[in-house]
Design an enzyme around this catalytic site. Structure first.
Site, PDB file in Angstrom:
ATOM      1  N   HIS A  67       0.762  -1.086   0.033  1.00  0.00           N
ATOM      2  CA  HIS A  67      -0.014  -0.144   0.094  1.00  0.00           C
ATOM      3  C   HIS A  67       1.017   1.366  -0.018  1.00  0.00           C
ATOM      4  O   HIS A  67       1.070   1.818   1.063  1.00  0.00           O
ATOM      5  CB  HIS A  67      -0.865   0.148   1.330  1.00  0.00           C
ATOM      6  N   HIS A  69       1.347   4.982  -1.992  1.00  0.00           N
ATOM      7  CA  HIS A  69       0.777   6.023  -2.875  1.00  0.00           C
ATOM      8  C   HIS A  69       2.088   6.731  -3.440  1.00  0.00           C
ATOM      9  O   HIS A  69       2.823   7.379  -2.724  1.00  0.00           O
ATOM     10  CB  HIS A  69       0.082   6.984  -2.213  1.00  0.00           C
ATOM     11  N   ARG A  71       2.086   8.761  -6.056  1.00  0.00           N
ATOM     12  CA  ARG A  71       1.502   9.995  -7.009  1.00  0.00           C
ATOM     13  C   ARG A  71       1.861  10.236  -8.254  1.00  0.00           C
ATOM     14  O   ARG A  71       1.429  11.391  -8.612  1.00  0.00           O
ATOM     15  CB  ARG A  71       2.231  11.024  -5.807  1.00  0.00           C
ATOM     16  N   HIS A 185     -10.957  -0.421   0.459  1.00  0.00           N
ATOM     17  CA  HIS A 185     -10.972   0.691   1.567  1.00  0.00           C
ATOM     18  C   HIS A 185     -12.343   0.650   2.315  1.00  0.00           C
ATOM     19  O   HIS A 185     -13.288   1.193   1.575  1.00  0.00           O
ATOM     20  CB  HIS A 185     -10.668   1.983   0.510  1.00  0.00           C
ATOM     21  N   HIS A 238      -5.986  -1.171   5.524  1.00  0.00           N
ATOM     22  CA  HIS A 238      -5.604  -0.687   6.701  1.00  0.00           C
ATOM     23  C   HIS A 238      -6.838  -0.548   7.681  1.00  0.00           C
ATOM     24  O   HIS A 238      -7.519   0.708   7.931  1.00  0.00           O
ATOM     25  CB  HIS A 238      -5.360   1.147   6.298  1.00  0.00           C
ATOM     26  N   ASN A 284      -6.691   8.949   6.737  1.00  0.00           N
ATOM     27  CA  ASN A 284      -8.001   8.017   6.742  1.00  0.00           C
ATOM     28  C   ASN A 284      -7.831   6.500   6.583  1.00  0.00           C
ATOM     29  O   ASN A 284      -7.054   6.268   5.158  1.00  0.00           O
ATOM     30  CB  ASN A 284      -8.799   8.658   5.274  1.00  0.00           C
ATOM     31  N   ASP A 311       0.622   2.408   3.887  1.00  0.00           N
ATOM     32  CA  ASP A 311      -0.228   3.375   3.600  1.00  0.00           C
ATOM     33  C   ASP A 311       0.449   4.634   3.466  1.00  0.00           C
ATOM     34  O   ASP A 311       0.097   5.692   3.654  1.00  0.00           O
ATOM     35  CB  ASP A 311      -1.498   3.660   4.497  1.00  0.00           C
ATOM     36  N   HIS A 315       2.197  14.013   0.934  1.00  0.00           N
ATOM     37  CA  HIS A 315       1.405  15.358   0.632  1.00  0.00           C
ATOM     38  C   HIS A 315       2.356  16.550   0.744  1.00  0.00           C
ATOM     39  O   HIS A 315       3.077  16.570   1.716  1.00  0.00           O
ATOM     40  CB  HIS A 315       0.206  15.605   1.386  1.00  0.00           C
ATOM     41  N   GLY A 330      -3.303  11.777   5.187  1.00  0.00           N
ATOM     42  CA  GLY A 330      -2.254  10.924   4.781  1.00  0.00           C
ATOM     43  C   GLY A 330      -1.151  11.235   5.281  1.00  0.00           C
ATOM     44  O   GLY A 330      -0.774  12.477   5.909  1.00  0.00           O
TER      45      GLY A 330
HETATM   46  O1  DOR Z   1      -4.952   9.066   4.551  1.00  0.00           O
HETATM   47  C1  DOR Z   1      -5.187   8.469   3.525  1.00  0.00           C
HETATM   48  N1  DOR Z   1      -4.506   9.045   2.506  1.00  0.00           N
HETATM   49  N2  DOR Z   1      -6.197   7.629   3.275  1.00  0.00           N
HETATM   50  C2  DOR Z   1      -6.458   7.091   2.159  1.00  0.00           C
HETATM   51  O2  DOR Z   1      -7.044   6.468   1.914  1.00  0.00           O
HETATM   52  C3  DOR Z   1      -5.719   7.850   0.849  1.00  0.00           C
HETATM   53  C4  DOR Z   1      -4.339   8.544   1.184  1.00  0.00           C
HETATM   54  C5  DOR Z   1      -3.983   9.287   0.077  1.00  0.00           C
HETATM   55  O3  DOR Z   1      -3.871   9.023  -1.022  1.00  0.00           O
HETATM   56  O4  DOR Z   1      -3.576  10.570   0.475  1.00  0.00           O
END
Ligand code: DOR
Length: 434
Positions: A67, A69, A71, A185, A238, A284, A311, A315, A330
């Site tokens: 998991h 991300h 981007r 999710h 998660h 989340n 996860d 950002h 996130g």
């Molecule tokens: O906290 C989170 N960030 N939960 C998610 O399900 C998506 C993720 C994100 O892509 O930033």
């Protein structure tokens, strides 16, 4: 950077080898991307080999993240495949599954191919999860077959749960016919709507609207029923509440085809952290109260949870510098997951590696290349861990392009010393080599 296979011999010397078959003291000789020998008297074989010191260390299969991300495409200011993979390698990962909530989303073969191409020269293997629905919008099934043809084994609308039960049923039926797994999710969006943290004592005190744990639990309950109905496997992303994990525990006892992951922040942080109003703690599913944190640890200890998944959700600073209710959820995870597991979980290293390496490798369909026993002929995707060393997290020194790490200043035990990808040392003594 080499384009072909890395062909210099490498000797990992002086460590304790740990894999699914057990624990033994031994050196590991690697040549042409594969393990050539494991043993104590490899001296004759080492002329010209690059030596990596592993004294006092565990030599394990590389970690596998279900998991991440990354981007790319679309949010390169937060992370790229290259920077995310570098963070992964520093965290001991030799493979990560890139989540499809990119821009455009990975909901067709063309975008998936683009991410695979970006991953081809990265410092870990970049597997891809495809979206379940077109645009992750929850209305129409995405072309799962054309993505499965590229080797994609996991599908998810992560960031969103699939709200429509009938559509989820159809998706499970297609997935099972294709031999792939859906990863949910779990969040009922009508119940979670408007919530920016866990709904409970702290949300009341802080005046931040919350979302109840039941928003997650409703979808766990529904999808266990849909998996039973369709006989299709389901993977839960998660999971974060005691009740969610208890439902999975009972379902497994009844023979359900279910696997579950939990994230490091759900066993190392509570919702009390939000009292700072620092958006680094917005995630989340949200951080939960201590009873849920204890339940996550118990689920890792008793096998209810199959994997620790990061996860990793980078950002950009300017996005996180917003009022709590407007900031995106996130937090970073790849460079701290192993140390958090060593520090927070009272589990032996072989159990931690099961949760971080071979069990997630099996769920992701990567077991042929990652997480396997360290024996002659195996792919040389390995990590070397110092389980005793303590270090202080310095968020300014992370390889990720973003800085939203909630552990800045925290002292952790256990660190990745070296990471070897296809026989190439991509991290040596905690430093990325490219
Ligand atoms: O906290 C989170 N960030 N939960 C998610 O399900 C998506 C993720 C994100 O892509 O930033």
């Amino acid at each position: 950077m080499s384009d072909g296979p890395f062909n210099q011999a490498v000797l990992i010397r002086g460590g304790t080898v740990v894999d699914a078959t057990g624990k033994r003291v031994g050196d590991v000789l690697i040549r042409n991307g594969v393990v050539e020998a494991v043993g104590l008297d490899l001296d004759d074989a080492i002329a010209g080999a690059q030596v990596l010191d592993a004294s006092g260390c565990i030599v394990g299969p590389g970690l596998v993240d279900l998991h991440s991300h990354l981007r790319e495409p679309g949010r390169e200011e937060s992370e790229t495949v290259e920077t995310g993979a570098r963070a992964a390698a520093l965290g001991g990962y030799t493979a990560v599954v890139a989540m499809p909530n990119t821009d455009p989303p990975i909901d067709c073969a063309a975008v998936a191919r683009q991410v695979f191409e970006l991953g081809a020269r990265a410092t870990c293997e970049v597997a891809v999860a495809g979206a379940i629905t077109v645009g992750r919008a929850g209305k129409l099934l995405a072309p799962l077959a054309e993505m499965a043809d590229l080797g994609i084994r996991l599908f998810t609308d992560d960031g969103n749960g699939v709200q429509d039960a009938r559509l989820m049923r159809r998706a499970l039926e297609y997935a099972s016919a294709l031999g792939v797994t859906l990863a949910q999710h779990c969040e009922d969006s009508s119940l979670a709507a408007g919530g920016h943290m866990h709904e409970g004592e702290w949300s009341s005190r802080l005046g931040i609207p919350g979302q109840p744990g039941e928003a997650e639990e409703l979808m766990v309950m529904r999808d266990l029923a849909l998996s039973r109905l369709t006989r299709a496997p389901i993977h839960f992303l998660h999971l974060s509440t005691a009740t969610s994990l208890q439902m999975v525990r009972v379902a497994k006892q009844g023979g359900a085809r279910v696997t579950a992951e939990v994230a490091p922040h759900h066993f190392s942080l509570t919702d009390a952290a939000v009292a700072s109003y620092d958006t680094v703690f917005k995630v989340n599913p949200p951080l939960r109260p201590p009873a849920d944190v204890a339940a996550v640890k118990a689920a890792l200890a008793d096998g209810t949870a199959d994997a620790i998944a990061t996860d990793h959700a980078p950002h950009a600073q300017e996005d996180k510098e917003a009022p709590f209710d407007q900031a995106p959820p996130g937090m970073l995870g790849l460079e701290t997951a192993l140390a958090l597991a060593v520090t927070e979980l009272d589990l032996p290293i072989e159990r931690l590696l099961a949760l971080l390496s071979w069990q997630p490798a099996a769920i992701a369909g990567l077991a042929g290349r990652h997480g396997g026993p360290i024996v002659a002929g195996a792919a040389a995707n390995l990590c070397v861990i110092d389980p005793e060393v303590t270090w202080v997290v310095d968020a300014t020194r992370l390889a990720s392009r973003s800085r939203n790490c909630p552990y800045a200043g925290r002292t952790l035990t256990g660190r990745v010393r070296h990471t070897v990808l296809r026989g190439e040392p991509v991290v040596i003594d905690g430093e990325a080599q490219r």
